[in-house]
Design an enzyme around this catalytic site. Structure first.
Site, PDB file in Angstrom:
ATOM      1  N   LYS A 116      21.215 104.737  -1.248  1.00 39.02           N
ATOM      2  CA  LYS A 116      19.869 104.260  -1.503  1.00 39.02           C
ATOM      3  C   LYS A 116      19.575 104.196  -2.894  1.00 39.02           C
ATOM      4  CE  LYS A 116      18.143 105.071   3.356  1.00 39.02           C
ATOM      5  NZ  LYS A 116      17.007 105.689   4.057  1.00 39.02           N
ATOM      6  N   LYS A 198      26.839  97.853  14.167  1.00 36.49           N
ATOM      7  CA  LYS A 198      25.744  98.152  15.285  1.00 36.49           C
ATOM      8  C   LYS A 198      24.591  97.347  15.055  1.00 36.49           C
ATOM      9  CE  LYS A 198      23.289 101.892  17.797  1.00 36.49           C
ATOM     10  NZ  LYS A 198      23.088 103.318  17.792  1.00 36.49           N
ATOM     11  N   LYS A 201      17.381  97.554  13.475  1.00 38.62           N
ATOM     12  CA  LYS A 201      16.326  96.976  13.154  1.00 38.62           C
ATOM     13  C   LYS A 201      16.113  96.904  11.803  1.00 38.62           C
ATOM     14  CE  LYS A 201      13.789 101.454  13.711  1.00 38.62           C
ATOM     15  NZ  LYS A 201      13.230 101.365  12.256  1.00 38.62           N
TER      16      LYS A 201
END
Length: 336
Positions: A116, A198, A201
């Site tokens: 990140k 996978k 969201k």
């Protein structure tokens, strides 16, 4: 064990994106079954969202939306403890105490922080220490089990280390390290455009997932554009036809029909026929969820009442843990 004698399960979700068809199939349906046998605590991790710059109005609306999505999917606020993380200051309080025990070197080695921080200019202290807040989330409720995905295993290992450091300083038996909860094996739903990963969201490509609150038109468009292959024969082959296998898996779960029977139904037909029928099935499956969600979002006062109920229920366990931690670390617990 909880006061009811049931084991305690804790699970949280950040407010990035919306819950997906993958969540519905792989997790939420199991959660509805768990609420009968376990004392389930589900929280919306809005404090974690602050590690990335947020629009305040959008963040608040997403919190309402996420809470409503949980309820619309069938999680009963009377059977479960459903709450918003920021309405429980005990999370931040315990996180600070645990941060003071956690070596910087261990946080430097966290894989997700490296990933990140490499993709953002806003490398803030929260982004660095949020695994400690995650540990506080877990330990605050003295949970027996925590559902864990592959991407969270390193964080669970850090949480276990924090428990050891805490015990080394203050003695054993104070903080319970929960077991990783592996639910009954369910279907693993993959991304529509990239079936090697996978469905998520938080995927930057919204064509990769179907949100449970997507409009029927958007659902149809996403499924019709799902990646398949150049063949025309509907067969189940996860290695050579990963995209088609993913669609067949979704169809099988929602239609409660074996993959073999579905393939027989589409003998001599094209992929397009399967995609169109699957889109109709998804729309029909999510219709009652979306109707419930729309009704819930019309009454924010009611949602806030349910949030307050959830926080009140969560505080029963959280306050006990924090009081104990205050006492053994030399702090003065506040009077209730």
């Amino acid at each position: 064990m909880s006061e009811t004698g049931k084991k305690v399960i804790l699970s949280g979700s950040t407010v990035t994106g919306d819950l997906t068809l993958g969540n519905y199939i792989g997790a939420i349906n199991n959660w509805k079954k768990l609420q009968e046998d376990y004392n389930c605590h589900y929280f919306i991790a809005d404090l974690h969202a602050l590690t990335v710059a947020q629009d305040p109005l959008a963040l608040r609306e997403r919190c309402f939306s996420f809470f409503a999505q949980y309820l619309a999917l069938g999680l009963d606020p009377n059977k479960n403890t459903i709450f918003v993380q920021s309405q429980m200051p005990e999370h931040a309080e315990l996180a600070w105490i645990l941060t003071c025990l956690t070596p910087m070197g261990n946080l430097n080695r966290m894989t997700q922080f490296k990933e990140k921080s490499a993709n953002t200019k806003n490398i803030n202290a929260g982004l660095f220490t949020y695994p400690v807040l995650m540990a506080a989330d877990i330990l605050l409720y003295q949970a027996d089990m925590v559902p864990v995905g592959d991407d969270q295993r390193q964080h669970m290992e850090l949480c276990r280390d924090i428990v050891v450091w805490f015990e080394n300083r203050y003695g054993e038996g104070h903080l319970k390290m929960p077991d990783a909860f592996i639910g009954k094996s369910g279907a693993r739903i993959m991304a529509l455009q990239d079936p090697t990963k996978k469905m998520s969201k938080s995927d930057e490509n919204d064509k990769n997932f179907v949100s449970i609150i997507d409009s029927p038109k958007k659902i149809l468009k996403k499924i019709k554009s799902a990646q398949t292959d150049s063949d025309t024969v509907v067969t189940y082959d996860p290695e050579k036809k990963a995209g088609l296998a993913n669609l067949l898996t979704i169809y099988s779960v929602l239609g409660e029909k074996s993959v073999e029977d579905i393939c027989k139904d589409y003998e001599g037909k094209m992929y397009g026929h399967l995609k169109a029928d699957l889109a109709d099935l998804v729309v029909e499956t999510l219709k009652p969820v979306q109707e419930n969600y729309t009704d819930l979002m019309k009454n924010k006062d009611h949602l806030e009442d349910l949030m307050a109920l959830g926080a009140s229920k969560a505080r029963v366990r959280a306050s006990q843990t924090l009081k104990m931690v205050y006492e053994i670390t030399g702090l003065i617990p506040r009077r209730s």
